[in-house]
Design a protein around this motif. Structure first.
Motif, PDB file in Angstrom:
ATOM      1  N   SER A 103       0.837  -1.221   0.000  1.00 63.30           N
ATOM      2  CA  SER A 103       0.000   0.000   0.000  1.00 63.30           C
ATOM      3  C   SER A 103       0.855   1.247   0.000  1.00 63.30           C
ATOM      4  O   SER A 103       0.340   2.355  -0.148  1.00 63.30           O
ATOM      5  N   ASN A 104       2.156   1.087   0.250  1.00 63.42           N
ATOM      6  CA  ASN A 104       3.008   2.272   0.309  1.00 63.42           C
ATOM      7  C   ASN A 104       3.034   2.966  -1.048  1.00 63.42           C
ATOM      8  O   ASN A 104       3.171   2.316  -2.090  1.00 63.42           O
ATOM      9  N   LEU A 105       2.897   4.284  -1.025  1.00 61.27           N
ATOM     10  CA  LEU A 105       2.840   5.041  -2.289  1.00 61.27           C
ATOM     11  C   LEU A 105       4.115   4.884  -3.114  1.00 61.27           C
ATOM     12  O   LEU A 105       4.090   4.996  -4.337  1.00 61.27           O
TER      13      LEU A 105
ATOM     14  N   ILE B 105       1.707  18.064   4.590  1.00 63.12           N
ATOM     15  CA  ILE B 105       2.887  18.557   3.897  1.00 63.12           C
ATOM     16  C   ILE B 105       3.296  17.606   2.761  1.00 63.12           C
ATOM     17  O   ILE B 105       4.378  17.732   2.194  1.00 63.12           O
ATOM     18  N   GLY B 106       2.399  16.676   2.443  1.00 62.00           N
ATOM     19  CA  GLY B 106       2.501  15.937   1.186  1.00 62.00           C
ATOM     20  C   GLY B 106       3.587  14.882   1.095  1.00 62.00           C
ATOM     21  O   GLY B 106       3.995  14.529  -0.012  1.00 62.00           O
ATOM     22  N   GLY B 107       4.021  14.354   2.221  1.00 64.78           N
ATOM     23  CA  GLY B 107       5.122  13.389   2.200  1.00 64.78           C
ATOM     24  C   GLY B 107       4.865  12.184   1.297  1.00 64.78           C
ATOM     25  O   GLY B 107       5.737  11.785   0.518  1.00 64.78           O
ATOM     26  N   GLY B 108       3.678  11.608   1.401  1.00 64.01           N
ATOM     27  CA  GLY B 108       3.368  10.418   0.608  1.00 64.01           C
ATOM     28  C   GLY B 108       3.366  10.732  -0.880  1.00 64.01           C
ATOM     29  O   GLY B 108       3.939   9.993  -1.693  1.00 64.01           O
ATOM     30  N   SER B 109       2.750  11.843  -1.239  1.00 65.76           N
ATOM     31  CA  SER B 109       2.696  12.252  -2.648  1.00 65.76           C
ATOM     32  C   SER B 109       4.093  12.559  -3.177  1.00 65.76           C
ATOM     33  O   SER B 109       4.432  12.222  -4.317  1.00 65.76           O
TER      34      SER B 109
HETATM   35  N1  LIG Z   1       5.475   6.716   1.386  1.00 68.87           N
HETATM   36  C1  LIG Z   1       4.503   7.208   2.157  1.00 68.87           C
HETATM   37  N2  LIG Z   1       4.740   8.273   2.961  1.00 68.87           N
HETATM   38  C2  LIG Z   1       3.760   8.783   3.744  1.00 68.87           C
HETATM   39  N3  LIG Z   1       2.512   8.310   3.798  1.00 68.87           N
HETATM   40  C3  LIG Z   1       2.211   7.255   3.030  1.00 68.87           C
HETATM   41  C4  LIG Z   1       3.187   6.676   2.192  1.00 68.87           C
HETATM   42  N4  LIG Z   1       2.609   5.665   1.549  1.00 68.87           N
HETATM   43  C5  LIG Z   1       1.343   5.609   1.974  1.00 68.87           C
HETATM   44  N5  LIG Z   1       1.079   6.561   2.876  1.00 68.87           N
HETATM   45  C6  LIG Z   1      -0.241   6.810   3.513  1.00 68.87           C
HETATM   46  O1  LIG Z   1      -0.719   8.098   3.061  1.00 68.87           O
HETATM   47  C7  LIG Z   1      -1.243   8.879   4.151  1.00 68.87           C
HETATM   48  C8  LIG Z   1      -1.064  10.368   3.855  1.00 68.87           C
HETATM   49  O2  LIG Z   1       0.280  10.658   3.927  1.00 68.87           O
HETATM   50  P1  LIG Z   1       0.987  12.038   3.615  1.00 68.87           P
HETATM   51  O3  LIG Z   1       1.036  12.274   2.144  1.00 68.87           O
HETATM   52  O4  LIG Z   1       2.286  12.044   4.311  1.00 68.87           O
HETATM   53  O5  LIG Z   1       0.046  13.100   4.311  1.00 68.87           O
HETATM   54  P2  LIG Z   1      -0.692  14.372   3.775  1.00 68.87           P
HETATM   55  O6  LIG Z   1      -1.479  13.965   2.541  1.00 68.87           O
HETATM   56  O7  LIG Z   1      -1.577  14.770   4.921  1.00 68.87           O
HETATM   57  O8  LIG Z   1       0.354  15.376   3.498  1.00 68.87           O
HETATM   58  C9  LIG Z   1      -0.464   8.370   5.376  1.00 68.87           C
HETATM   59  O9  LIG Z   1      -1.189   8.532   6.564  1.00 68.87           O
HETATM   60  C10 LIG Z   1      -0.188   6.904   5.037  1.00 68.87           C
HETATM   61  O10 LIG Z   1      -1.238   6.087   5.527  1.00 68.87           O
END
Ligand SMILES: Nc1ncnc2c1ncn2[C@@H]1O[C@H](COP(=O)(O)OP(=O)(O)O)[C@@H](O)[C@H]1O
Ligand SMILES: C[C@@](CO)(OP(=O)(O)O)[C@H](O)COP(=O)(O)OP(=O)(O)OC[C@H]1O[C@@H](n2ccc(N)nc2=O)[C@H](O)[C@@H]1O
Length: 283
Positions: A67-69, A101-105
């Motif tokens: 599920s990790n992006l 702060i968009g870490g996942g994206s």
């Molecule tokens: N590589 C990744 N880094 C961070 N979050 C991730 C990642 N892969 C999947 N996720 C999921 O995406 C959700 C949103 O993450 P993130 O983009 O960091 O926050 P936001 O959209 O609030 O800035 C997290 O809570 C997590 O469940």
């Protein structure tokens, strides 16, 4: 022989303003927002494998491997390009998750650009941004790498060049659910579209702020604290709160007042993502 490794930055973003114009038939909300990058983020290391396997070696609490992006981005790119190569990936994760702060994206975009380079696919940014949008609304701006005025759900991007101050970003110890905020009946959904460019002064509000502050006392506290020193703003749907300062020293001074219960970091705003600056140097 071990495969050569490539380490790339994966910066954070801020939403300098965020207006909600309405709700679409699919339930998503039409926005107008300004994205700017921070010179602060995660670092992702890649090493090519020749057996086609995609493997993220760093474990994330609460996020299963597939599920990790990062993994989803790599698999989609592999499928759509028909590439026979695989990848080993490690990440030094410093960005808080669910903080707006968009870490996942950003991680997804760094993966797309890094693999495009290492697998020598020759995809252009348009194609990578289209693929990125299927992973999340904020992925295209990280693929493009320039501060932008964004419309639609965040995919229609016009490059902009706002000031690049030093920011103090406060990280309340709470994760805000974006879905929860967008489904709150009290959310303002009828802001008038801004039709002139650049965005006129006086439009820096975030329509999500009243709802987030009402639901999360931790965010309220952060806004109150930072508001004593500068205009305190919410990024995305939170939980992070930020304010600009004319110098690093001034941002550091306020940062030094933070306690263990409310942490934060100081970073420079940047209109060109540090990922793109690094990639430019590789070419
Ligand atoms: N590589 C990744 N880094 C961070 N979050 C991730 C990642 N892969 C999947 N996720 C999921 O995406 C959700 C949103 O993450 P993130 O983009 O960091 O926050 P936001 O959209 O609030 O800035 C997290 O809570 C997590 O469940
Ligand atoms: C609003 C922003 C601004 O940057 O918030 P942050 O995630 O950065 O805080 C983003 O565009 C978030 O985009 P994205 O990260 O793709 O949103 P998701 O977590 O997938 O959205 C979760 C849910 O929120 C709702 N949602 C999200 C974005 C949007 N423009 N309208 C919506 O209604 C939808 O119900 C969606 O299913």
């Amino acid at each position: 022989m071990t495969a050569p490794r490539l380490t790339l930055p994966s910066p954070a973003k801020l939403n300098l303003m965020l207006h909600i114009l309405g709700r679409r038939e699919d339930g998503y909300h039409e926005l107008q927002t300004i994205f700017q990058f921070l010179d602060y983020g995660d670092e992702i290391t890649f090493a090519v494998r020749d057996d086609g396997v995609i493997r993220l070696h760093t474990e994330f609490e609460g996020v299963p491997h597939d599920s990790n992006l990062i993994v989803r981005a790599a698999k989609k790119l592999q499928e759509q390009s028909g590439c026979a190569l695989g990848i080993d990936i490690w990440i030094d994760k410093i960005l808080p998750m669910g903080g707006g702060i968009g870490g996942g994206s950003s991680n997804a975009a760094t993966t797309l650009l890094g693999l495009n380079h290492l697998w020598q696919l020759g995809w252009d940014e348009d194609r990578l941004a289209v693929l990125g949008l299927t992973l999340g609304a904020d992925v295209p701006v990280f693929v493009r790498g320039h501060a932008a005025f964004a419309e639609g759900v965040g995919e229609k991007l016009t490059p902009v060049d706002p000031e690049e101050p030093w920011y103090l970003v406060l990280v309340p110890q709470v994760s805000v659910s974006t879905a929860e905020i967008f489904s709150d009946p009290l959310l303002t959904r009828n802001s008038s579209p801004i039709k002139v460019r650049p965005v006129p002064k006086g439009n820096s509000r975030n329509d999500c702020l009243p709802v987030v502050a009402r639901r999360y006392p931790e965010v309220r506290n952060a806004l109150n604290l930072l508001g004593k020193f500068t205009e305190a703003k919410l990024t995305g749907t939170g939980s992070c709160v930020f304010g600009g300062f004319p110098s690093k020293a001034e941002a550091d001074k306020v940062s030094a007042l933070l306690t263990e219960t409310l942490t934060g970091f100081v970073a420079k705003g940047s209109n060109v993502s540090m990922l793109h600056r690094k990639l430019q140097n590789l070419l």
